[in-house]
Design a protein around this motif. Structure first.
Motif, mmCIF file in Angstrom:
data_model
loop_
_atom_site.group_PDB
_atom_site.id
_atom_site.type_symbol
_atom_site.label_atom_id
_atom_site.label_comp_id
_atom_site.label_asym_id
_atom_site.label_seq_id
_atom_site.Cartn_x
_atom_site.Cartn_y
_atom_site.Cartn_z
ATOM 1 N N GLU A 178 0.838 -1.196 0.000
ATOM 2 C CA GLU A 178 0.000 0.000 0.000
ATOM 3 C C GLU A 178 0.882 1.258 0.000
ATOM 4 O OE1 GLU A 178 -3.614 2.004 2.608
ATOM 5 O OE2 GLU A 178 -2.779 0.055 3.154
ATOM 6 N N GLY A 179 0.558 2.170 -0.882
ATOM 7 C CA GLY A 179 1.351 3.381 -1.023
ATOM 8 C C GLY A 179 2.429 3.278 -2.091
ATOM 9 N N GLY A 180 2.583 2.087 -2.686
ATOM 10 C CA GLY A 180 3.565 1.907 -3.752
ATOM 11 C C GLY A 180 3.131 2.591 -5.037
ATOM 12 N N THR A 181 4.089 2.850 -5.911
ATOM 13 C CA THR A 181 3.818 3.580 -7.152
ATOM 14 C C THR A 181 4.284 2.785 -8.357
ATOM 15 O OG1 THR A 181 4.134 5.685 -6.000
ATOM 16 C CG2 THR A 181 4.185 5.740 -8.406
ATOM 17 N N ALA A 182 3.413 2.646 -9.346
ATOM 18 C CA ALA A 182 3.806 2.042 -10.625
ATOM 19 C C ALA A 182 4.406 3.138 -11.491
ATOM 20 C CB ALA A 182 2.599 1.417 -11.310
ATOM 21 N N ILE A 183 5.666 2.961 -11.889
ATOM 22 C CA ILE A 183 6.375 4.021 -12.619
ATOM 23 C C ILE A 183 6.289 3.806 -14.130
ATOM 24 C CG2 ILE A 183 8.600 5.169 -12.921
ATOM 25 C CD1 ILE A 183 9.337 4.221 -10.093
ATOM 26 N N ILE A 184 6.666 2.614 -14.589
ATOM 27 C CA ILE A 184 6.587 2.280 -16.018
ATOM 28 C C ILE A 184 5.552 1.173 -16.177
ATOM 29 C CG2 ILE A 184 7.848 1.466 -18.038
ATOM 30 C CD1 ILE A 184 10.391 2.558 -16.821
ATOM 31 N N LYS A 185 4.613 1.389 -17.086
ATOM 32 C CA LYS A 185 3.471 0.485 -17.217
ATOM 33 C C LYS A 185 3.405 -0.172 -18.584
ATOM 34 C CE LYS A 185 1.042 3.630 -14.104
ATOM 35 N NZ LYS A 185 -0.092 4.567 -13.947
ATOM 36 N N GLY A 186 4.509 -0.778 -18.965
ATOM 37 C CA GLY A 186 4.535 -1.502 -20.229
ATOM 38 C C GLY A 186 4.414 -0.585 -21.419
ATOM 39 N N ALA A 187 3.504 -0.941 -22.344
ATOM 40 C CA ALA A 187 3.342 -0.164 -23.572
ATOM 41 C C ALA A 187 2.839 1.248 -23.305
ATOM 42 C CB ALA A 187 2.381 -0.888 -24.508
ATOM 43 N N GLN A 188 2.218 1.482 -22.142
ATOM 44 C CA GLN A 188 1.777 2.834 -21.795
ATOM 45 C C GLN A 188 2.960 3.752 -21.507
ATOM 46 O OE1 GLN A 188 -1.418 3.083 -18.839
ATOM 47 N NE2 GLN A 188 -1.779 0.894 -19.125
ATOM 48 N N GLY A 189 4.087 3.160 -21.153
ATOM 49 C CA GLY A 189 5.263 3.940 -20.819
ATOM 50 C C GLY A 189 5.224 4.436 -19.390
ATOM 51 N N ALA A 190 5.929 5.521 -19.136
ATOM 52 C CA ALA A 190 5.964 6.119 -17.802
ATOM 53 C C ALA A 190 4.834 7.135 -17.696
ATOM 54 C CB ALA A 190 7.313 6.783 -17.553
ATOM 55 N N THR A 191 3.950 6.941 -16.732
ATOM 56 C CA THR A 191 2.820 7.847 -16.548
ATOM 57 C C THR A 191 2.814 8.381 -15.121
ATOM 58 O OG1 THR A 191 1.346 6.027 -15.940
ATOM 59 C CG2 THR A 191 1.434 6.630 -18.266
ATOM 60 N N GLY A 192 2.259 9.564 -14.955
ATOM 61 C CA GLY A 192 2.185 10.159 -13.633
ATOM 62 C C GLY A 192 3.515 10.644 -13.095
ATOM 63 N N THR A 193 4.465 10.904 -13.975
ATOM 64 C CA THR A 193 5.788 11.369 -13.546
ATOM 65 C C THR A 193 5.714 12.814 -13.052
ATOM 66 O OG1 THR A 193 6.814 9.964 -15.229
ATOM 67 C CG2 THR A 193 8.180 11.699 -14.278
ATOM 68 N N LYS A 194 6.382 13.089 -11.958
ATOM 69 C CA LYS A 194 6.464 14.457 -11.448
ATOM 70 C C LYS A 194 7.527 15.206 -12.251
ATOM 71 C CE LYS A 194 4.861 13.520 -6.765
ATOM 72 N NZ LYS A 194 5.119 13.676 -5.312
ATOM 73 N N THR A 195 7.100 16.187 -13.016
ATOM 74 C CA THR A 195 8.007 16.917 -13.906
ATOM 75 C C THR A 195 8.872 17.895 -13.109
ATOM 76 O OG1 THR A 195 6.297 18.566 -14.341
ATOM 77 C CG2 THR A 195 6.423 16.711 -15.842
ATOM 78 N N ILE A 196 10.164 17.736 -13.229
ATOM 79 C CA ILE A 196 11.097 18.592 -12.486
ATOM 80 C C ILE A 196 12.153 19.216 -13.399
ATOM 81 C CG2 ILE A 196 10.792 17.384 -10.292
ATOM 82 C CD1 ILE A 196 13.320 15.806 -10.877
ATOM 83 N N ALA A 197 12.066 18.956 -14.704
ATOM 84 C CA ALA A 197 13.043 19.520 -15.641
ATOM 85 C C ALA A 197 12.811 21.015 -15.791
ATOM 86 C CB ALA A 197 12.935 18.835 -16.999
ATOM 87 N N THR A 198 13.882 21.779 -15.902
ATOM 88 C CA THR A 198 13.790 23.235 -16.055
ATOM 89 C C THR A 198 14.712 23.707 -17.176
ATOM 90 O OG1 THR A 198 15.566 23.658 -14.454
ATOM 91 C CG2 THR A 198 13.306 23.530 -13.593
ATOM 92 N N PHE A 199 14.413 24.897 -17.680
ATOM 93 C CA PHE A 199 15.245 25.485 -18.724
ATOM 94 C C PHE A 199 16.652 25.765 -18.213
ATOM 95 C CE2 PHE A 199 16.402 29.556 -21.042
ATOM 96 C CZ PHE A 199 16.898 28.899 -22.155
ATOM 97 N N THR A 200 16.749 26.173 -16.947
ATOM 98 C CA THR A 200 18.072 26.431 -16.355
ATOM 99 C C THR A 200 18.912 25.159 -16.328
ATOM 100 O OG1 THR A 200 17.152 28.191 -14.970
ATOM 101 C CG2 THR A 200 19.285 27.273 -14.309
ATOM 102 N N ALA A 201 18.280 24.032 -15.970
ATOM 103 C CA ALA A 201 18.995 22.752 -15.967
ATOM 104 C C ALA A 201 19.442 22.383 -17.376
ATOM 105 C CB ALA A 201 18.107 21.655 -15.387
ATOM 106 N N GLY A 202 18.587 22.676 -18.370
ATOM 107 C CA GLY A 202 18.958 22.411 -19.757
ATOM 108 C C GLY A 202 20.122 23.252 -20.204
ATOM 109 N N PHE A 203 20.128 24.521 -19.817
ATOM 110 C CA PHE A 203 21.232 25.427 -20.138
ATOM 111 C C PHE A 203 22.545 24.928 -19.521
ATOM 112 C CE2 PHE A 203 23.635 28.993 -18.175
ATOM 113 C CZ PHE A 203 24.248 29.490 -19.322
ATOM 114 N N ILE A 204 22.482 24.523 -18.259
ATOM 115 C CA ILE A 204 23.690 24.002 -17.585
ATOM 116 C C ILE A 204 24.180 22.735 -18.271
ATOM 117 C CG2 ILE A 204 24.572 23.028 -15.433
ATOM 118 C CD1 ILE A 204 22.637 24.909 -13.955
#
Length: 359
Positions: A178-204
């Motif tokens: 209970e409380g576990g998270t399914a990260i990759i769901k086969g052909a559906q791919g990764a769903t429900g991912t918390k987006t943390i990417a930023t333009f500053t990180a891309g620049f670096i």
């Protein structure tokens, strides 16, 4: 010695120009964003553009510097993407800081993609011809199918991984508490991912990639790789270890692609393996070819312009891909036109060396 110093000075100036261009672009984009000039849709393109710039730089190391053709670079990007997603989602509770999680995810993505490059390079880089292109093409398709069969979840007991080759497995077979998270769901791919990417990180990441690649090219190892590219037999005759130096360049290239993939994966809440297909590899190759083989600044400009162009032509929905193809053809003709090159030589003043050669 004087000519060598001049060449090194010219290379240093070109590298400095590349860094200045990237930093200036970052400052200008931030100013435009703060002023509200860039809409939400345009701001959404910033992280993907950074990712594709890094992909173009990494592929240019393989194609332009090493002289080998890779047709499955998106496969290494996908390894980095899904590795980054799994690492980030697994560390949500233990590492609340998003920037720290993003850094760890990109490092892990680079490591796993680099290991994949090492495993592929060991048998293939010993061969000559287009074997690397064929193997990387197959590798990209194999990775895509493997990810479609992959089911990954995380709970207090750690990671749970299932390969659903027969198609008879589901998330329930992970047996998450209970409380576990399914990260990759086969052909559906990764769903429900918390987006943390930023333009500053891309620049670096762009700056770090440039620093690694440019310093590598100017190093003794990089000069050995260039010697192998220009004349393999001559390089081998003076004792250069062909396999060793090509392997170093290829692993660096794949590792950088993995880091770009991690940043890309953490920019979307939903991500499927179909995003990293053969067309993506060809798109990155187009960036490299149009930007110029071995020309890192050209790759940056080409990746930026050619990624934005289809979006800019979205108003012409029925004709935008046709217009995009026409632009690509015109650019190819322009970059390979002797008349245009002669025109640039007339416009740009060249110093003449002794003997009448231009400098």
């Amino acid at each position: 010695m004087k000519n060598l110093n001049k060449k090194l000075s010219g290379a240093a100036k070109k590298d400095l120009l590349t860094y200045v261009f990237v930093i200036a672009a970052f400052i200008i984009v931030n100013i435009l964003s703060s002023a509200g000039v860039l809409g939400r849709s345009k701001q959404g393109l910033l992280v993907p553009i950074c990712c594709y710039i890094v992909m173009a730089l990494s592929l240019n190391l393989t194609v332009g510097v090493m002289g080998e053709l890779s047709l499955g670079h998106a496969g290494f990007m996908s390894i980095g993407a899904f590795t980054g997603v799994v690492v980030s989602m697994s560390l949500v509770e233990s590492i609340p800081s998003a920037p720290v999680r993003l850094l760890i995810a990109m490092v892990c993505g680079a490591v796993f993609a680099g290991l994949a490059g090492l495993l592929i390079g060991i048998p293939v880089l010993r061969l000559r011809g287009d074997y690397l292109a064929i193997v990387t093409l197959a590798f990209g398709e194999i990775i895509k199918e493997l990810i479609n069969c992959l089911i990954v979840g995380y709970d207090t007991n750690g990671l749970h991984i299932i390969f659903n080759f027969r198609g008879d497995k589901s998330i329930a077979d992970l047996n998450l508490v209970e409380g576990g998270t399914a990260i990759i769901k086969g052909a559906q791919g990764a769903t429900g991912t918390k987006t943390i990417a930023t333009f500053t990180a891309g620049f670096i990441l762009i700056l770090v990639s440039l620093f690694i690649i440019l310093n590598f090219v100017r190093s003794r190892t990089g000069r050995a790789v260039l010697a192998i590219r220009d004349n393999r037999i001559a390089a081998e005759s003076v004792g250069i270890n062909i396999m060793k130096y090509k392997m170093i360049a290829f692993v660096i290239s794949t590792a950088i692609a993995g880091a770009a993939g991690a940043l890309y994966g953490l920019n979307y809440s939903n991500l499927s393996a179909t995003k990293f297909d053969f067309n993506t590899s060809i798109l990155v190759l187009v960036f490299v070819v149009l930007g110029g083989l071995g020309n890192m600044l050209g790759s940056i400009i080409a990746a930026t312009v050619l990624y934005i162009l289809p979006e800019a032509l979205r108003e012409f929905a029925d004709y935008r891909m046709l217009l995009y193809a026409i632009v690509l053809i015109l650019v190819m003709l322009a970059t390979n036109s002797p008349k245009l090159r002669n025109l640039f030589q007339k416009i740009i003043p060249f110093k003449k060396k002794e003997g009448g050669k231009v400098e």
